[in-house]
Design a protein around this motif. Structure first.
Motif, PDB file in Angstrom:
ATOM      1  N   UNK A  79      36.125  47.747  -0.752  1.00 26.37           N
ATOM      2  CA  UNK A  79      35.939  46.463  -0.814  1.00 26.37           C
ATOM      3  C   UNK A  79      34.704  46.260   0.117  1.00 26.37           C
ATOM      4  N   UNK A  80      34.488  46.898   1.104  1.00 24.72           N
ATOM      5  CA  UNK A  80      33.330  46.571   1.939  1.00 24.72           C
ATOM      6  C   UNK A  80      32.151  47.038   1.169  1.00 24.72           C
ATOM      7  N   UNK A  81      31.894  47.936   0.270  1.00 24.68           N
ATOM      8  CA  UNK A  81      30.894  48.382  -0.409  1.00 24.68           C
ATOM      9  C   UNK A  81      30.731  47.296  -1.418  1.00 24.68           C
ATOM     10  N   UNK A  82      31.540  46.845  -2.071  1.00 24.71           N
ATOM     11  CA  UNK A  82      31.461  45.948  -3.309  1.00 24.71           C
ATOM     12  C   UNK A  82      30.991  44.486  -2.683  1.00 24.71           C
ATOM     13  N   UNK A  84      28.899  44.338  -0.053  1.00 27.79           N
ATOM     14  CA  UNK A  84      27.681  44.439   0.381  1.00 27.79           C
ATOM     15  C   UNK A  84      26.872  44.537  -0.954  1.00 27.79           C
ATOM     16  N   UNK A  85      27.266  44.956  -1.913  1.00 30.50           N
ATOM     17  CA  UNK A  85      26.483  44.968  -3.155  1.00 30.50           C
ATOM     18  C   UNK A  85      26.518  43.711  -3.902  1.00 30.50           C
ATOM     19  N   UNK A  86      27.501  43.059  -3.811  1.00 23.33           N
ATOM     20  CA  UNK A  86      27.428  42.034  -4.675  1.00 23.33           C
ATOM     21  C   UNK A  86      26.415  40.864  -4.690  1.00 23.33           C
ATOM     22  N   UNK A  87      26.156  40.511  -3.242  1.00 24.28           N
ATOM     23  CA  UNK A  87      24.908  39.677  -2.970  1.00 24.28           C
ATOM     24  C   UNK A  87      23.626  40.015  -3.435  1.00 24.28           C
ATOM     25  N   UNK A  88      23.525  41.412  -3.503  1.00 21.11           N
ATOM     26  CA  UNK A  88      22.172  41.854  -3.882  1.00 21.11           C
ATOM     27  C   UNK A  88      22.352  41.890  -5.398  1.00 21.11           C
ATOM     28  N   UNK A  89      23.395  41.929  -6.069  1.00 23.45           N
ATOM     29  CA  UNK A  89      23.409  41.876  -7.546  1.00 23.45           C
ATOM     30  C   UNK A  89      23.115  40.599  -8.092  1.00 23.45           C
ATOM     31  N   UNK A  90      23.476  39.671  -7.248  1.00 28.11           N
ATOM     32  CA  UNK A  90      23.791  38.295  -7.635  1.00 28.11           C
ATOM     33  C   UNK A  90      22.103  37.672  -7.384  1.00 28.11           C
TER      34      UNK A  90
END
Length: 94
Positions: A79-82, A84-90
């Protein structure tokens, strides 16, 4: 003149073939069970732990608690990795 065979295993090649372990022997192996629980199946392997004869009832309780804590830790890190990744992907889509 035919040669005499001194070794019975040479006369019967099928008798020398190694026997494959059964699922019960695999489940009863404590090290294989721990490797499977902590490295592969997480909480989904707990039914196999309770079928296993490789652990005492107290050992099964201790391993069950450890596996549940390990599973929660793995999901939390995921969950922490996701998160962290989700704002960068968006940002890439805007």
């Amino acid at each position: 003149m035919p040669e005499k065979v001194a070794n019975a295993e040479v006369a019967n090649p099928h008798a020398a073939a190694p026997r494959q372990p059964t699922w019960r022997e695999l489940v009863d192996s404590p090290w294989l069970m721990l490797t499977m629980l902590f490295g592969v199946t997480l909480f989904l392997g707990l039914p196999l732990l309770w079928v296993s004869r490789g652990f005492s009832p107290l050992g099964k309780i201790a391993v069950t608690i450890a596996v549940l804590i390990w599973t929660a830790l793995v999901f939390w890190v995921f969950w922490l990795i996701m998160a962290w990744c989700l704002p960068r992907i968006m940002q890439l889509w805007h």
